[in-house]
Design a protein around this motif. Structure first.
Motif, PDB file in Angstrom:
ATOM      1  N   ARG A  68       9.374 -43.218  49.084  1.00  0.00           N
ATOM      2  CA  ARG A  68      10.712 -43.129  48.486  1.00  0.00           C
ATOM      3  C   ARG A  68      11.575 -42.080  49.177  1.00  0.00           C
ATOM      4  O   ARG A  68      12.785 -42.260  49.337  1.00  0.00           O
ATOM      5  N   GLN A  69      10.957 -40.977  49.605  1.00  0.00           N
ATOM      6  CA  GLN A  69      11.710 -39.945  50.295  1.00  0.00           C
ATOM      7  C   GLN A  69      12.277 -40.461  51.616  1.00  0.00           C
ATOM      8  O   GLN A  69      13.403 -40.138  52.001  1.00  0.00           O
ATOM      9  N   THR A  70      11.494 -41.290  52.304  1.00  0.00           N
ATOM     10  CA  THR A  70      11.978 -41.899  53.548  1.00  0.00           C
ATOM     11  C   THR A  70      13.243 -42.700  53.288  1.00  0.00           C
ATOM     12  O   THR A  70      14.220 -42.604  54.033  1.00  0.00           O
ATOM     13  N   LEU A  71      13.206 -43.487  52.221  1.00  0.00           N
ATOM     14  CA  LEU A  71      14.369 -44.312  51.891  1.00  0.00           C
ATOM     15  C   LEU A  71      15.552 -43.461  51.470  1.00  0.00           C
ATOM     16  O   LEU A  71      16.706 -43.777  51.790  1.00  0.00           O
ATOM     17  N   GLU A  72      15.300 -42.381  50.746  1.00  0.00           N
ATOM     18  CA  GLU A  72      16.393 -41.475  50.359  1.00  0.00           C
ATOM     19  C   GLU A  72      17.049 -40.856  51.592  1.00  0.00           C
ATOM     20  O   GLU A  72      18.274 -40.707  51.647  1.00  0.00           O
ATOM     21  N   ASP A  73      16.235 -40.519  52.579  1.00  0.00           N
ATOM     22  CA  ASP A  73      16.774 -39.971  53.827  1.00  0.00           C
ATOM     23  C   ASP A  73      17.608 -41.019  54.563  1.00  0.00           C
ATOM     24  O   ASP A  73      18.648 -40.701  55.161  1.00  0.00           O
ATOM     25  N   TYR A  74      17.154 -42.266  54.516  1.00  0.00           N
ATOM     26  CA  TYR A  74      17.899 -43.348  55.178  1.00  0.00           C
ATOM     27  C   TYR A  74      19.223 -43.593  54.459  1.00  0.00           C
ATOM     28  O   TYR A  74      20.264 -43.807  55.105  1.00  0.00           O
ATOM     29  N   VAL A  75      19.203 -43.529  53.141  1.00  0.00           N
ATOM     30  CA  VAL A  75      20.439 -43.674  52.361  1.00  0.00           C
ATOM     31  C   VAL A  75      21.430 -42.578  52.752  1.00  0.00           C
ATOM     32  O   VAL A  75      22.630 -42.838  52.943  1.00  0.00           O
ATOM     33  N   ALA A  76      20.938 -41.340  52.878  1.00  0.00           N
ATOM     34  CA  ALA A  76      21.799 -40.221  53.257  1.00  0.00           C
ATOM     35  C   ALA A  76      22.406 -40.450  54.645  1.00  0.00           C
ATOM     36  O   ALA A  76      23.598 -40.167  54.877  1.00  0.00           O
ATOM     37  N   TYR A  77      21.600 -40.989  55.550  1.00  0.00           N
ATOM     38  CA  TYR A  77      22.090 -41.291  56.903  1.00  0.00           C
ATOM     39  C   TYR A  77      23.184 -42.355  56.854  1.00  0.00           C
ATOM     40  O   TYR A  77      24.242 -42.206  57.491  1.00  0.00           O
ATOM     41  N   LEU A  78      22.962 -43.431  56.087  1.00  0.00           N
ATOM     42  CA  LEU A  78      23.956 -44.496  55.978  1.00  0.00           C
ATOM     43  C   LEU A  78      25.236 -43.980  55.337  1.00  0.00           C
ATOM     44  O   LEU A  78      26.344 -44.349  55.752  1.00  0.00           O
ATOM     45  N   ARG A  79      25.090 -43.143  54.330  1.00  0.00           N
ATOM     46  CA  ARG A  79      26.260 -42.581  53.661  1.00  0.00           C
ATOM     47  C   ARG A  79      27.100 -41.767  54.650  1.00  0.00           C
ATOM     48  O   ARG A  79      28.333 -41.840  54.655  1.00  0.00           O
ATOM     49  N   GLN A 110       6.706 -54.040  45.010  1.00  0.00           N
ATOM     50  CA  GLN A 110       8.028 -53.426  45.087  1.00  0.00           C
ATOM     51  C   GLN A 110       7.981 -51.965  44.639  1.00  0.00           C
ATOM     52  O   GLN A 110       8.934 -51.446  44.058  1.00  0.00           O
ATOM     53  N   GLU A 111       6.900 -51.307  44.967  1.00  0.00           N
ATOM     54  CA  GLU A 111       6.711 -49.913  44.557  1.00  0.00           C
ATOM     55  C   GLU A 111       7.630 -48.960  45.319  1.00  0.00           C
ATOM     56  O   GLU A 111       8.016 -47.920  44.801  1.00  0.00           O
ATOM     57  N   VAL A 112       7.937 -49.298  46.559  1.00  0.00           N
ATOM     58  CA  VAL A 112       8.801 -48.442  47.373  1.00  0.00           C
ATOM     59  C   VAL A 112      10.065 -49.222  47.705  1.00  0.00           C
ATOM     60  O   VAL A 112      10.042 -50.150  48.508  1.00  0.00           O
ATOM     61  N   ARG A 113      11.162 -48.851  47.068  1.00  0.00           N
ATOM     62  CA  ARG A 113      12.417 -49.573  47.274  1.00  0.00           C
ATOM     63  C   ARG A 113      13.583 -48.729  46.804  1.00  0.00           C
ATOM     64  O   ARG A 113      13.418 -47.766  46.057  1.00  0.00           O
ATOM     65  N   VAL A 114      14.776 -49.107  47.237  1.00  0.00           N
ATOM     66  CA  VAL A 114      16.015 -48.512  46.737  1.00  0.00           C
ATOM     67  C   VAL A 114      16.428 -49.334  45.521  1.00  0.00           C
ATOM     68  O   VAL A 114      16.719 -50.524  45.654  1.00  0.00           O
ATOM     69  N   ILE A 115      16.425 -48.720  44.359  1.00  0.00           N
ATOM     70  CA  ILE A 115      16.653 -49.471  43.122  1.00  0.00           C
ATOM     71  C   ILE A 115      17.997 -50.181  43.125  1.00  0.00           C
ATOM     72  O   ILE A 115      18.089 -51.369  42.826  1.00  0.00           O
ATOM     73  N   SER A 116      19.058 -49.478  43.475  1.00  0.00           N
ATOM     74  CA  SER A 116      20.392 -50.074  43.513  1.00  0.00           C
ATOM     75  C   SER A 116      21.118 -49.589  44.756  1.00  0.00           C
ATOM     76  O   SER A 116      21.603 -48.458  44.794  1.00  0.00           O
TER      77      SER A 116
END
Length: 326
Positions: A68-79, A110-116
């Motif tokens: 999940r942390q990996t995805l949070e970092d990717y979200v921050a990059y996209l933002r 679906q344990e590791v995903r961006v919820i929304s």
């Protein structure tokens, strides 16, 4: 393709490379079908993999390491990309959705995903077109056609012209019943788009009549010439839709890109903008037209007519083609 190793192995058994593993998992998920969907998800997954390998990324090459942390970092990059104007919100949301889908295919859960994706990015995507569509200029379209024909992509050239002249979707142009359309154009002066339509919108319950003007007739002639022997559409006898997309349409997209066309859908939007001007006497809003301010009823009638011609049953969708009212 089946798993190349044990499910608990590297990339959940899909091989040593993260990019390859994602594509194979998607192909398994869709059972070898839905080629365009697999391609779209795979391309967005590759963008995620490139980020993983970059200085800003996690440095992973094994999907088992993604959390999940990996995805949070990717979200921050996209933002950050959105804020810098490098990426639009819709593209960012699509990338997150495809990462979700690919990870689910790899993991089997679906344990590791961006919820929304929209909430994660902090912005709602806009379905209102803000940039003029490619393909408005008929000379540009003619240049693309010339190159496609020179490189023996006659059927793709036919798709381009059908999409620009009638607003057909890619699938509709490929599966169009050409003898029927020729007959309608000759005897009725208009054609009814019914083959390959979306969501079962076909037949008398959902007519899509398009005036058979000179441009439409030229598109039908080119399509008939490009149609393989013994076929009523652009597919050869025994040729599947997926194979045609894979072997013919996909390789030709580079030509479109080289000549300023992002894709076939842009040609539908170009058709819609042209129709709006024909119906109202004003340029489409995305071109700076303010016709909706002078005659709101005429604007609404034009949107309703274009909605019918494009095969939609909601007028509000048309803002994605011609722009909004503000």
């Amino acid at each position: 393709m089946a798993l190349v190793g044990r499910r608990d192995g590297r990339n959940f058994g899909y091989g040593r490379q993260l990019s390859y593993a994602g594509r194979q998992a998607l192909e398994d998920l869709f059972a070898g079908g839905h080629f365009a969907t697999v391609k779209a998800h795979s391309d967005r997954w590759q963008a995620f993999v490139r980020w993983c390998r970059s200085e800003d990324g996690a440095g992973y090459n094994d999907a088992r390491q993604i959390d999940r942390q990996t995805l949070e970092d990717y979200v921050a990059y996209l933002r950050q990309q959105i804020q810098q104007g490098e990426l639009c919100i819709a593209t960012a949301q699509n990338r997150l959705s495809s990462v979700n889908r690919t990870l689910a295919a790899l993991r089997g859960d679906q344990e590791v995903r961006v919820i929304s994706p929209s909430r994660a990015l902090g912005r709602q995507r806009s379905n209102v077109r803000s940039q003029a569509p490619d393909g408005q200029n008929h000379q540009q379209v003619q240049r693309v056609l010339q190159v496609l024909l020179e490189q023996e992509y006659e059927r793709v050239a036919a798709i381009v012209l059908l999409a620009r002249a009638t607003g057909m979707r890619l699938r509709e142009a490929i599966l169009a019943d050409l003898p029927r359309l020729h007959h309608e154009a000759k005897h009725l002066g208009r054609i009814n788009i019914q083959d390959g339509t979306k969501g079962g919108r076909s037949g008398a319950s959902a007519p899509r009549w398009i005036i058979a003007n000179e441009q439409v007739n030229a598109a039908l002639r080119l399509a008939s010439e490009a149609s393989p022997p013994g076929s009523h559409n652009l597919l050869a006898r025994g040729e599947s839709y997926a194979v045609f997309l894979n072997q013919i349409v996909l390789p030709s997209r580079e030509i479109l890109h080289e000549h300023g066309l992002k894709g076939f859908h842009e040609l539908r939007a170009a058709y819609a903008c042209e129709r709006y001007e024909q119906l109202t006497g004003h340029a489409a809003p995305v071109h700076g037209g303010k016709g909706y301010r002078f005659d709101a009823n005429l604007d609404q009638q034009a949107r309703r007519q274009i909605s019918l011609e494009l095969g939609h049953n909601r007028v509000d969708v048309i803002s994605a083609y011609i722009g909004g009212r503000t």
